[in-house]
Every structure is written in structure tokens, then in C-alpha cells.
Design an enzyme around this catalytic site. Sequence first.
Site, PDB file in Angstrom:
ATOM      1  N   GLU A  82     146.042  49.437  67.259  1.00  0.00           N
ATOM      2  CA  GLU A  82     145.594  48.961  66.019  1.00  0.00           C
ATOM      3  C   GLU A  82     145.500  47.413  65.971  1.00  0.00           C
ATOM      4  OE1 GLU A  82     146.794  50.288  61.361  1.00  0.00           O
ATOM      5  OE2 GLU A  82     148.459  49.911  62.524  1.00  0.00           O
ATOM      6  N   GLU A 102     147.434  42.395  61.114  1.00  0.00           N
ATOM      7  CA  GLU A 102     146.275  42.885  60.485  1.00  0.00           C
ATOM      8  C   GLU A 102     145.761  41.922  59.204  1.00  0.00           C
ATOM      9  OE1 GLU A 102     147.813  46.810  59.019  1.00  0.00           O
ATOM     10  OE2 GLU A 102     148.462  47.255  60.676  1.00  0.00           O
ATOM     11  N   ASP A 160     154.341  53.320  65.933  1.00  0.00           N
ATOM     12  CA  ASP A 160     154.022  52.729  64.820  1.00  0.00           C
ATOM     13  C   ASP A 160     155.334  51.609  64.316  1.00  0.00           C
ATOM     14  OD1 ASP A 160     152.448  51.848  62.716  1.00  0.00           O
ATOM     15  OD2 ASP A 160     152.380  53.840  61.746  1.00  0.00           O
ATOM     16  N   GLU A 211     142.774  52.145  56.396  1.00  0.00           N
ATOM     17  CA  GLU A 211     143.769  52.614  55.537  1.00  0.00           C
ATOM     18  C   GLU A 211     143.841  51.470  54.371  1.00  0.00           C
ATOM     19  OE1 GLU A 211     147.115  52.629  58.207  1.00  0.00           O
ATOM     20  OE2 GLU A 211     147.468  50.362  58.283  1.00  0.00           O
TER      21      GLU A 211
END
Length: 661
Positions: free
Chosen positions: A461, A173, A412, A467
Site C-alpha cells: 500500500e 499515505e 496491515d 478507501e
Amino acid sequence: MKNNSRMMLKRIMLLLFITLISQQTFSQNFEITSPDKNITLKVTVANNISWSASLKGNEIIKEAKIAMDFSSGEDFGVKPQVTHHTVKSFSTMIYPGVPHKDAEIKDEYTEIALTFKGKYQLHIRAYNDGVAYQFLDEGNRDRDVNSEQIQVTFPVGAKSFFPQESTMYSHNERAYLNKNISDISSNEFCSLPVVFTTDKAKVLLTETALHDYPGMFVRGNGNTSVDAIFPKYVLEAVDAQSQGDRDQVITKEANYIAKVSGKRAYPWRVFIISDDDRTFVESNLTYQLARPQAIENTEWIKSGKVAWDWYNANNIYGVDFKSGLNTATYKYYIDFASSNHIEYVILDEGWTKSTMEILDFNPDIDVPELIRYAKEKDVDIILWALWKPLDANLKEILETYKSWGVKGVKIDFIQRNDQYVVNSYERIAKECARLELLVDFHGSFKPSGLRRVYPNVINYEGVKGSENNKWSKDITPEHNVTIPFIRMAAGPMDYTPGAMSNAQRQNFAVKGKRPMSMGTRAHQVAMYVVYEAPLQMLCDSPSRYYKEQETVDFITQIPTTWDETVVLHGAIGDYIAVARRNGDTWYVGAMTDWSSRQLELDLSFLKAGDYKMEVFKDGVNANRFAEDYTVETLDVNQTSKVTADMSHGGGWSAIISMKKD
């Protein structure tokens, strides 16, 4: 003496001639073009294998050297000898089990297949929107892959949108740093996808058909070239001292990157090439090059929207019970989903007894009762689970979840890209397909072809999403109009849009339990058209959504899968406007960075007829109060041109439906 001199001269000349002939024979050159003739791909086989690519006569990839080094047997691309080659053109149609952007994909390309001494092949293809190559091992042998060489050299002055990483143990990310390639040192590397920019075009590099092999990263060299690097084969990983339920420390690695066995194909290395940024959003190359679908029945795979709890910290209000991680709160989420025709509710972190005890319930949450209640309300439940305990007891856990009546899992904190974990993704996908469970991978790497093989892998993701508003100022409108062109080229992304607390730059504040988003309300709404996500979240509190029913009513009309996609405008990091069709209805989403902008939208993609267009756009004061918006209805047809007028950090959306007689 004269005769001897003449003989010696003849021998020297003969040796020179033989050397020249052998050099010409040793260097073999092949060339193919894309079906539209715009991309030219040249392959050279000499002491190594290299290729180059040009677009409309302009050199875009100067040279790409490729090879593979093994622990035993023949290496690929080391003093290669071509024994056979074929050049063919292909054209067929692909019909995705779950259509992320197009229900019909034309798969058209020119391919050169090179067979080498040593029982291996190289397939390299030219598409209208890029090039790709793949090594195939035809030998029945067990060995280790020590390394894989991919060194790509760009023209002088090339730049990159560089998603820089600090470690290969990563959620992938990242923000996209605008860097000169020559300024990227050998100590700096990034995850995929990554975009490189030349004076004439851009190149997006990623991979697909990633199976039983580690994921790729890209490292700089301090010049105009970049190299592929890979995580080593993990021999030992232990729990981290902090957050050991989800984080690991890799304590022992092998000196190789993969263990391989028998005949096999290696991942496709994908290079999307275009001088039009819209191509990177429209391209289906990563899907086209993935392995074919492995399951026949996909009717049970239901895309849709999800009421999500974690972003808003279960903060509901105006109720007669204490909100939090309890049964009453989740029934409130289910009631909200049911009343707004939202297909799913997710129980995120906190529903289990502990994060490692994922077959037992939090005593304050009656999960069987929630599943029963949700079914009564025509809503399905998705359960969150950490990867570590799931991977350790995969079959029992998933079979138990299925027996409870849940419809999917959100996995996750995977965080690794090595061979073992790539295989774990596939084990999870396959087992969930057998049990008819959806999968949403989080803390994950980018989509790499598995979503075609197992269409129940409905989202990933691997993106710096909303978030982050809870703890940083990273999620800017500029970031939001960068990721569709780069990350989304690999496949759908679980960005989790839908924030109702919206702020312009000067008003934004980080509030972990009461997060807000940068940019306008219309910017958030447009994400539901712009961002591909067959499983798409609504991230904010149901209590807030009830107060913003007009916004919710617009969002919930927007589908999450598409029959056709047309990108109307696009510039990486600046703006985007996308039109998508589902059935007979078109949906348009436009977003801009911090610059206010007007985009003229040509509606010629419509069929003949009269249409009603419902518009959700920035209000006249959105540049000051980001939650200001306007809803209006217009009459349009295929000759109409409308203007998307967007504020700073703004957006614009439309639902275009044919008028009924």
C-alpha cells in the site's frame, strides 16, 4: 640582513607552494556520464564528499553532500582520503521473477567506485534515467549509526511535489503538495518518494536495497536544499490507549538510528532525473538497484485479481440471507470470483475471533469451510492480519495459515519505518517465501527493494488510495494522475480500484458504508492498466458488479503483470496514457484530471499485422453522469493513430489483440 630577508622570503614562498600543492591534492574530482551521455555526474572529495548532476548540460542537482556518523571507528565522508578508484561501464539483463512492468530489464550504467582510508567505499552510478549511490563498510566492526547526512541543493526556484508527513509513525499515505522548496521549513518533512522540479528537469528521490536500516524521510531547510532524516532506533513501544491492537506509542528511543555489525552495504539513494515525465513511470531503477532474487522457484507465485470486502462493507443484496461478516456472505464473494475468473477472495478485518486473536475464528465465519469451498470453485483465499500480533508469533501463525490452505496474507497497520520494523518486513517476506505464501503489505512504507529479493512480496500500500473515499474528498482525478509518476516509481501500489458508484465533482458525497469515487467509470477502468499491482483488487460489492457485468467483463480481461511497458503521454498531475503488453496482446489505459482532454495515441508500438481493438471510454454524457460509458470495437494496425477523448475526470482503455486468420 639582506641574506636573512631572502631566506625568509624563500621559506614563505616554499610554504605557499606546499600549501597550494596540498590543497590541490586534497581536492579530488571525478566525473562520469550516463551511457547515452545525457547525464553528467561530478564527484568532489575534499573536506567532505559531494556530487552534482546535470542533464543535457543543465545543472539539475547543484550539490549533494553525503556522510555517515558512527559511534566509533571511522566516519564516512569526514576528511575523506581516496586510496583507490575505478571507473567501469556495465550492461546486462535482469529477468524479474514477477514482472511488474517489464519481463526484461536492461541494466546499463557507468560506475565510479571510490575506496577510502578507513575501510569504506562509495559506489556511485550514472544511468540513462538517473543517478544512485551507496556506501559500503569493509570493516568487521560492531557500532551504532548516529546519523546519515544527505543534503541536496537544487537551483534557485525549484519546487516539489511534497508528500508531507506530520510524524514518522505513519501509513505513508499522503497527498502531494505543490510547494516551493524555499518555503519548506525545517519543521516540515515528507516520506518517499518525493519529486523536485527545476526549470529544466525533474528529480525523483527515493531509496532501495533497504535492509537492516531505517527508512528515510526528507526535511526542508527554508532554502534551496533539503536534508535526509531518519527515525531513531526504538527502545520501547507500548500499546496506544485507543486502538491498542494496531497503534503504538514510541516511548523510548536511542540517540542513534541503527545498530550495525560487520561488513555491509547501506541502502542505495536513488535519484531518477528526466525532462520527460513519462520516464518516472517507465523507470525500473528501484528494481535494478535492489538485491538479487533470494529464492529460486517462483512458479507458485500467482498474480491476479482479488474480490475485496472491506471497501464495500460486505454490502451485498438481492440474496436470501443476512449479509455481513458471515460464511454465507463470503461464499457469495467466492461465487462471484469463480464466475468471473477472479483468482482470489480476501477475508479482511473481521474473520478472526478478535484482531489480536488471529489464530481463532469469528464464530460466524467458518474459515476452513470457505477455504474448501473456494478450492472447489478454483478460487484461493488471502487472509488479513494485523502486524503487531503477527510479528509477535510469526512462525506459528504463518505455518497455521499455510496448513489451512490459504495462499497469502495481507499484513496491515505496520506504520513504522525504524530499523526493527524494516527487519520485520524481511522476516515476514522470508518466512512466507519458505511457506509459499503471497504477501501484501498495508499500512506500510513504499516498496524499497524487498520485492526483488522475495518476489512473493506481491504488493504494497503506502499510497493514498480509494478507501479514502469512505471518509474524505481527497481522492480526486488530479491525485489519481499524480501517483503513477511519484509513488509508483518505487514499485507496485495497492490503490484498490474498481468503484462502480462514480461521480463528478459536484455530485460526490462521502458515504462510509456506500462509498463512491470521483471521476468517471472509464477513469476507474483505466486504473487496471495504468496502476501496477500484481495483486489487484476489485473494491466494490459483488452485487453491484453483477449489475455492471459489461464493465466487469472488460476489467477481468486485463492482466496484472506485464512483459513490456510504453508510456505514450504523461504530465504529473494532469494526464497519463500507458500501453502495456502481456504476451501478444496490448492494453492501453489513459486518465485525465478534472480537465476534459483529447490525447492522440500512436499505435506504432504494435508489430505488423491486423488487430481488433476493444475500447472502453467515457460516454457522451459522462461530464454530467460519471457512470456513463461506451464500449466499441475498431480495426487497427501499427500505422493507426486513435484519439482518447476523455471527459472531466475521465478515462479511456483499450484491449488490442491480433486478429486470427
